[in-house]
Design a protein around this motif. Sequence first.
Motif, PDB file in Angstrom:
ATOM      1  N   SER A  91       0.802  -1.219   0.000  1.00  0.00           N
ATOM      2  CA  SER A  91       0.000   0.000   0.000  1.00  0.00           C
ATOM      3  C   SER A  91       0.836   1.272   0.000  1.00  0.00           C
ATOM      4  CB  SER A  91      -0.926   0.032   1.221  1.00  0.00           C
ATOM      5  OG  SER A  91      -1.816  -1.051   1.188  1.00  0.00           O
ATOM      6  N   PHE A  92       2.037   1.202   0.568  1.00  0.00           N
ATOM      7  CA  PHE A  92       2.898   2.368   0.658  1.00  0.00           C
ATOM      8  C   PHE A  92       4.123   2.155  -0.224  1.00  0.00           C
ATOM      9  CE2 PHE A  92       0.548   2.228   4.611  1.00  0.00           C
ATOM     10  CZ  PHE A  92       0.088   3.535   4.720  1.00  0.00           C
ATOM     11  N   ASP A  93       4.472   3.182  -0.983  1.00  0.00           N
ATOM     12  CA  ASP A  93       5.641   3.114  -1.856  1.00  0.00           C
ATOM     13  C   ASP A  93       6.886   3.463  -1.047  1.00  0.00           C
ATOM     14  OD1 ASP A  93       7.559   3.192  -3.811  1.00  0.00           O
ATOM     15  OD2 ASP A  93       6.638   4.824  -4.952  1.00  0.00           O
ATOM     16  N   LEU A  94       7.736   2.486  -0.834  1.00  0.00           N
ATOM     17  CA  LEU A  94       8.952   2.673  -0.044  1.00  0.00           C
ATOM     18  C   LEU A  94      10.207   2.647  -0.906  1.00  0.00           C
ATOM     19  CD1 LEU A  94       7.943   0.269   2.867  1.00  0.00           C
ATOM     20  CD2 LEU A  94       7.664   2.748   2.772  1.00  0.00           C
ATOM     21  N   THR A  95      10.052   2.728  -2.221  1.00  0.00           N
ATOM     22  CA  THR A  95      11.197   2.593  -3.118  1.00  0.00           C
ATOM     23  C   THR A  95      12.195   3.732  -2.984  1.00  0.00           C
ATOM     24  OG1 THR A  95       9.943   3.611  -4.923  1.00  0.00           O
ATOM     25  CG2 THR A  95       9.999   1.202  -4.846  1.00  0.00           C
ATOM     26  N   ASN A  96      11.787   4.892  -2.500  1.00  0.00           N
ATOM     27  CA  ASN A  96      12.710   6.024  -2.377  1.00  0.00           C
ATOM     28  C   ASN A  96      13.455   6.041  -1.058  1.00  0.00           C
ATOM     29  OD1 ASN A  96      12.156   7.073  -4.951  1.00  0.00           O
ATOM     30  ND2 ASN A  96      10.287   8.035  -4.188  1.00  0.00           N
ATOM     31  N   ASP A  97      13.199   5.108  -0.193  1.00  0.00           N
ATOM     32  CA  ASP A  97      13.909   5.009   1.080  1.00  0.00           C
ATOM     33  C   ASP A  97      15.033   3.991   0.907  1.00  0.00           C
ATOM     34  OD1 ASP A  97      14.843   4.546   3.646  1.00  0.00           O
ATOM     35  OD2 ASP A  97      12.851   4.595   4.550  1.00  0.00           O
ATOM     36  N   PRO A  98      16.285   4.457   0.816  1.00  0.00           N
ATOM     37  CA  PRO A  98      17.386   3.525   0.545  1.00  0.00           C
ATOM     38  C   PRO A  98      17.613   2.493   1.652  1.00  0.00           C
ATOM     39  CG  PRO A  98      18.236   5.717   1.043  1.00  0.00           C
ATOM     40  CD  PRO A  98      16.744   5.831   0.946  1.00  0.00           C
ATOM     41  N   LEU A  99      17.116   2.732   2.850  1.00  0.00           N
ATOM     42  CA  LEU A  99      17.274   1.789   3.950  1.00  0.00           C
ATOM     43  C   LEU A  99      16.022   0.947   4.198  1.00  0.00           C
ATOM     44  CD1 LEU A  99      19.278   3.965   6.503  1.00  0.00           C
ATOM     45  CD2 LEU A  99      20.142   2.223   4.925  1.00  0.00           C
ATOM     46  N   ALA A 100      15.024   1.091   3.349  1.00  0.00           N
ATOM     47  CA  ALA A 100      13.738   0.417   3.572  1.00  0.00           C
ATOM     48  C   ALA A 100      13.911  -1.080   3.825  1.00  0.00           C
ATOM     49  CB  ALA A 100      12.794   0.654   2.395  1.00  0.00           C
ATOM     50  N   GLY A 101      14.745  -1.739   3.049  1.00  0.00           N
ATOM     51  CA  GLY A 101      14.945  -3.175   3.206  1.00  0.00           C
ATOM     52  C   GLY A 101      15.581  -3.568   4.518  1.00  0.00           C
ATOM     53  N   HIS A 102      16.207  -2.604   5.186  1.00  0.00           N
ATOM     54  CA  HIS A 102      16.859  -2.893   6.469  1.00  0.00           C
ATOM     55  C   HIS A 102      16.010  -2.469   7.657  1.00  0.00           C
ATOM     56  CE1 HIS A 102      20.716  -4.230   4.908  1.00  0.00           C
ATOM     57  NE2 HIS A 102      20.601  -3.302   3.990  1.00  0.00           N
ATOM     58  N   ILE A 103      15.052  -1.567   7.452  1.00  0.00           N
ATOM     59  CA  ILE A 103      14.309  -1.064   8.631  1.00  0.00           C
ATOM     60  C   ILE A 103      12.833  -1.433   8.641  1.00  0.00           C
ATOM     61  CG2 ILE A 103      15.941   0.789   9.110  1.00  0.00           C
ATOM     62  CD1 ILE A 103      14.119   2.748   7.687  1.00  0.00           C
TER      63      ILE A 103
END
Length: 171
Positions: free
Chosen positions: A155-167
Amino acid sequence: MESGLSFDRFVKKIYLNAPLERIYYCWATEAGITSWFLRSAEYTNKDGHKRDASELVEEGDVYRWQWHNWEGEEKGSILGANGKDNLELTFSNSKISLRLAEKKGAVLLTLEQYDIPTDESSKMNIYNGCSNGWTFWLANLKAYLEHGILLNETSFDLTNDPLAGHIYVNI
């Protein structure tokens, strides 16, 4: 696997209350793996022909995977596939072995990621990142197979957060 822990491999296990054939399908077909894990997947056979969405992968196939909330892609090859309970593939500069075994009325899924390089970047991004990622994705597979729900974030676009996969715990 040898006793103890090391940065060149890890094992994740989970019991699933679903038919073994359905679990294998969820890993070994485009339709299956995109139902709970990926935004898109494409499998191509040894002759360069794209497999149908419900066709099982075979040894020698190559794949291209894309996730929700990550613009990158993973490309690799199928190292082994017996059509029933074993699948092996290259993944993220390492290898994955997936084994399914019927145990006490359920299926024990064992995922081992191995041949992980042990440089500092690989320790963080492959060992740590994939180990955490597989913990979530196996729980997501269980939720999907046993309860018909998905836990991953779409539902939320997290592609612009470079740490998304870690946090974020669910991408």
